[in-house]
Design an enzyme around this catalytic site. Sequence first.
Site, short mmCIF file in Angstrom:
data_model
loop_
_atom_site.label_atom_id
_atom_site.label_comp_id
_atom_site.label_asym_id
_atom_site.label_seq_id
_atom_site.Cartn_x
_atom_site.Cartn_y
_atom_site.Cartn_z
N GLU A 1 99.14 -29.92 -5.75
CA GLU A 1 99.28 -28.47 -5.85
C GLU A 1 98.54 -27.92 -7.06
O GLU A 1 98.52 -28.53 -8.13
CB GLU A 1 100.75 -28.06 -5.95
CG GLU A 1 101.55 -28.27 -4.69
CD GLU A 1 101.07 -27.42 -3.52
OE1 GLU A 1 100.48 -26.36 -3.75
OE2 GLU A 1 101.30 -27.83 -2.38
N ARG B 1 94.44 -25.12 7.18
CA ARG B 1 94.96 -26.29 6.48
C ARG B 1 94.15 -27.47 6.96
O ARG B 1 94.06 -27.74 8.16
CB ARG B 1 96.45 -26.48 6.79
CG ARG B 1 97.08 -27.67 6.12
CD ARG B 1 97.04 -27.51 4.59
NE ARG B 1 98.06 -28.28 3.94
CZ ARG B 1 98.00 -29.59 3.74
NH1 ARG B 1 96.98 -30.28 4.18
NH2 ARG B 1 98.98 -30.21 3.13
N ARG C 1 99.21 -21.49 9.25
CA ARG C 1 97.81 -21.88 9.02
C ARG C 1 97.29 -22.69 10.20
O ARG C 1 98.02 -23.53 10.75
CB ARG C 1 97.68 -22.71 7.73
CG ARG C 1 98.12 -21.96 6.49
CD ARG C 1 98.09 -22.85 5.27
NE ARG C 1 99.07 -23.93 5.40
CZ ARG C 1 99.41 -24.75 4.41
NH1 ARG C 1 98.82 -24.65 3.22
NH2 ARG C 1 100.31 -25.69 4.60
#
Length: 184
Positions: A81, A73, A126
């Site tokens: 998104e 990330r 992540r």
Amino acid sequence: MAAFGLIGTLIGVTRFVLSGLKLLLLLAPIWVPAALIAKASSDNASADTVAVIRAVDGDTIIATVDRTDERIRVLGINSPESVNPNAPVECFGPQASRNAKSWVRLHPRVVLRTDRAAPDRDRYGRLLRYVEPTGGGHDLSTVQLARGYARVAVYGQNLTKLDGFNAAQRMAKRNDRGLWGRCD
């Protein structure tokens, strides 16, 4: 007959100039004060040079870290998104994703750099890292912000590169780039 040849030439020149402008916009350097961007390195906990497999969307990549494929990330940003199966595609999400994918194609090897202010992983597992090109240039966070494909998102962390990120976002807003002025 000569008029048709001249018109054809003008059309060809116009197409050439327009394609050149598109390329220039894609590859144009992003100006953000260098002192704001470069401030970070000495305060960071660690850095690893890795091979990028692909960009997932505008703020997540997959890279090989210690022989393991890891989701990364990108620190300091949140892009709209575009691939989350539990959320609708957001305004400028597909463009943010395409831009990250283009950046990754230009930078198949990157430096993943931690920031002492951020945890090692997010709640989804992540890795949280700055993603920097190995040969110099702007990191992925700054590129996404300056082109208007992300917003600054620090989640209460005092990130080392925050000043540079805010400068890049201000510039994008001022110039109505990407999502600024086009999305709610």
